[in-house]
Design a protein around this motif. Sequence first.
Motif, PDB file in Angstrom:
ATOM      1  N   ASN A 102      11.274  21.372   5.907  1.00 10.66           N
ATOM      2  CA  ASN A 102      10.729  22.516   5.143  1.00 10.66           C
ATOM      3  C   ASN A 102      11.455  22.626   3.802  1.00 10.66           C
ATOM      4  O   ASN A 102      12.022  23.680   3.477  1.00 10.66           O
ATOM      5  N   TRP A 103      11.419  21.568   3.026  1.00  9.55           N
ATOM      6  CA  TRP A 103      12.188  21.537   1.783  1.00  9.55           C
ATOM      7  C   TRP A 103      11.468  22.302   0.679  1.00  9.55           C
ATOM      8  O   TRP A 103      10.327  22.007   0.325  1.00  9.55           O
ATOM      9  N   THR A 104      12.127  23.303   0.119  1.00 13.01           N
ATOM     10  CA  THR A 104      11.539  24.112  -0.961  1.00 13.01           C
ATOM     11  C   THR A 104      12.487  24.250  -2.145  1.00 13.01           C
ATOM     12  O   THR A 104      12.165  24.965  -3.101  1.00 13.01           O
ATOM     13  N   LEU A 105      13.656  23.594  -2.109  1.00 12.43           N
ATOM     14  CA  LEU A 105      14.654  23.747  -3.161  1.00 12.43           C
ATOM     15  C   LEU A 105      14.600  22.586  -4.136  1.00 12.43           C
ATOM     16  O   LEU A 105      13.966  21.553  -3.888  1.00 12.43           O
ATOM     17  N   GLU A 106      15.291  22.753  -5.253  1.00  8.49           N
ATOM     18  CA  GLU A 106      15.421  21.679  -6.229  1.00  8.49           C
ATOM     19  C   GLU A 106      16.594  20.775  -5.851  1.00  8.49           C
ATOM     20  O   GLU A 106      17.570  21.228  -5.258  1.00  8.49           O
ATOM     21  N   GLY A 107      16.491  19.500  -6.227  1.00 13.20           N
ATOM     22  CA  GLY A 107      17.546  18.563  -5.909  1.00 13.20           C
ATOM     23  C   GLY A 107      17.203  17.708  -4.698  1.00 13.20           C
ATOM     24  O   GLY A 107      16.171  17.901  -4.044  1.00 13.20           O
TER      25      GLY A 107
END
Length: 463
Positions: free
Chosen positions: A77-82
């Motif tokens: 559930n990746w929603t971040l930057e990087g």
Amino acid sequence: MARDESISLHETQPPAVGDQVSHNTEAEEPSLDQRDSRQWESNRKRACVLVGSSILQLPIWGFAMNYGVFQEYYSSNWTLEGSREVTGIIGTTCNGVMYLSMPFLFALFTRRWARWRQTAALCGAALTCVSFLLSSFSTHVWHLVATQGVMASLGCALIYSPATLSLGEWFNTSNRAVAYGVVLSCKNIVGSACTFLLRVLLDRYGFRITLRIWASIAAGTSILAIFLIPAHPSRICSSSHRTRKIPWQFLKHRTFYIYAIASILQSSGYGIPQTYLNTYAHEVTLLSQTSATLLLTLFNIPGIVSSCFFGYLSDNKRFPLSAATVTAICAFSSALSAFFLWGLTSQGSMALLVLFSMTFGFFAGGYSATWGGVINEMESEAAQRNEAIDTGMLYGLLNGARGIGYVSGGLAGVPLLKAGSTASLGGFGYGTAYGPLIIFTGLSSVFGGWGLLWKWKKLLHLA
């Protein structure tokens, strides 16, 4: 002189017999009552310290021992930057920072700053809660590393160090091993129970709300428990006097470095399954999230009994084993489980992963319990050389070595995972992206028992 004056006074003015009996009876009864009262108060405080230390295992270790649940959630559930691979270093960094700071904090709060233990623990609780709260507002992956990996772990270390010192002092005359055993069992119970709690919260509310709920749980439990743990009176009284210097002669002995390096190597691999096993089970063996979470629980449960077992082996009088032998049993057994159980898993093979979780969790989880034998061995060496040794400081430095291993293992895990995604190393688990991680875990576990090889070499040289 005062006693002579008292005797002569009684001789010159002898009381009546009835008065004397009455006086002695009145003097003895308050004395017995005072002793009973002091004993009751001491037992009450010891019980409070034990209960408080047990409760503190929740805010201190609940997140660190179950970061694998967050790691699996971030991966799917990746929603971040990087880069999402960077999240792999958070769990090992969290444990590493805590262990690395322990030598300094133990030295700081042992004597001179003993009266500030409760204040320091409250500051640590505040830092921990603020860190998790800030983490819930993260927008970039480095925010997670800074808040969860560094800030929160420093706060937990500030809670852990004063509480552990006070626990040892309140139980310094009897039942110390029992007290440590109870607290250690609570730590592993926390590691087992919080796995499903965090999983349910993440599935229902997402990681942001979950972190805010966890911050509230940490605040409530830590503040309650900290006020249950007073500093021992002996430390408060001695804090105003000049403190005794710590003897550092043991740093000249090769034995210390042998076991310190072994602890670094063993812990560098021990943190890998804690971080990646949940994700591996979900992505590679295609297990459900519930089954994957169960593996992490099974990883922590054996630690409830393994520490007591290896502590018993280290201090067994009937069949005495050297510290090198006991550490080798932990190291070689956990390495075999990594190579032949984790490495040979295939799609859908939950049985092997369950067996790996329990065996690796038992043998690798009990490694730190062997430090009792290490300390005994170094005490014997110091006695032979007529040197003083501070076992508390030695224990703190071994924790520091463990922290170095956690950090180095976490930093190595990211490039190893990338290397595994571009190269095939064979079938089963070895052929997946996690193959290099499995090999690294097994090798580092093996070298955690290299003290036995040094012992054999030393014996052959003497022969």
